[in-house]
Enzyme design. Structure first.
Site, PDB file in Angstrom:
ATOM      1  N   GLU A  51       7.751 103.995  30.937  1.00 52.86           N
ATOM      2  CA  GLU A  51       7.675 104.815  32.159  1.00 52.86           C
ATOM      3  C   GLU A  51       6.875 106.084  31.897  1.00 52.86           C
ATOM      4  O   GLU A  51       7.323 107.197  32.164  1.00 52.86           O
ATOM      5  CB  GLU A  51       9.071 105.166  32.714  1.00 52.86           C
ATOM      6  N   HIS A  52       5.707 105.905  31.334  1.00 54.46           N
ATOM      7  CA  HIS A  52       4.796 107.021  31.136  1.00 54.46           C
ATOM      8  C   HIS A  52       3.390 106.471  30.903  1.00 54.46           C
ATOM      9  O   HIS A  52       3.208 105.244  30.776  1.00 54.46           O
ATOM     10  CB  HIS A  52       5.242 107.904  29.958  1.00 54.46           C
ATOM     11  N   ALA A  53       2.422 107.379  30.859  1.00 53.80           N
ATOM     12  CA  ALA A  53       1.049 107.022  30.471  1.00 53.80           C
ATOM     13  C   ALA A  53       0.623 107.972  29.357  1.00 53.80           C
ATOM     14  O   ALA A  53       1.270 108.998  29.114  1.00 53.80           O
ATOM     15  CB  ALA A  53       0.108 107.149  31.667  1.00 53.80           C
ATOM     16  N   ARG A  98       2.883 102.465  31.955  1.00 57.27           N
ATOM     17  CA  ARG A  98       3.534 101.261  31.413  1.00 57.27           C
ATOM     18  C   ARG A  98       5.048 101.413  31.378  1.00 57.27           C
ATOM     19  O   ARG A  98       5.586 102.519  31.237  1.00 57.27           O
ATOM     20  CB  ARG A  98       3.024 100.922  30.005  1.00 57.27           C
TER      21      ARG A  98
END
Ligand code: TYD
Length: 136
Positions: A51-53, A98
């Site tokens: 839950e980040h890029a 992602r």
């Protein structure tokens, strides 16, 4: 960068009656030099990770044991990858939102990364990610 820059990479597999052997060479099998390796394990059922890029980090994700899914999202389209073999991995280019889910019990996710850990390289807010994509 877009989702089309990410891809499944099949690694060499030296089959042997004593057990198979697979290896990864940075800059050869994967398109960056490896500066860091980390892994996720003992993931409880139903948990999601990611839950980040990342702004600049390149990563290569391998399922070393068990199975899990990884969803990649470039701000326009998403793709779900099911990983369950240790001789396949997914190359994740920079600026890709992602998350990982559907971890089977006992699964191990190993990640090779192009740089040491740097919190300032993370985008953890989805709205901020979408703004950054729109601006690029
Ligand atoms: P993070 O990358 O946020 O994992 P997830 O998105 O799956 O929750 O990392 C979780 C924590 O671990 C966070 O506090 C940063 C720390 N961490 C390191 O110190 N070094 C590393 O190489 C990584 C990947 C994480």
């Amino acid at each position: 960068m877009s989702l089309s820059d990410c891809r499944v990479i099949e690694l060499p597999k030296i089959a042997d009656a004593r057990g198979n052997l697979t290896f990864v060479e940075g800059g050869n099998h994967i398109p960056f030099d490896i500066k860091r390796v980390y892994y996720l394990y003992d993931v409880p059922g139903g948990a999601d990770r990611g839950e980040h890029a990342h702004k600049a980090l390149h990563q290569f994700v391998i399922c070393m044991s068990g199975s899990f899914d990884m969803v990649l999202d470039d701000g326009f389209e998403t793709q779900r990858f099911h990983l369950n073999r240790s001789y396949f991995g997914v190359y994740v280019c920079p600026m890709m939102w992602r998350y990982l889910d559907n971890f089977s019990s006992g699964s191990v996710c190993m990640v090779m990364a192009s740089a040491p850990y740097d919190e300032s390289d993370y985008i953890r807010d989805r709205a901020e990610f979408i703004s950054a994509v729109a601006a690029s």
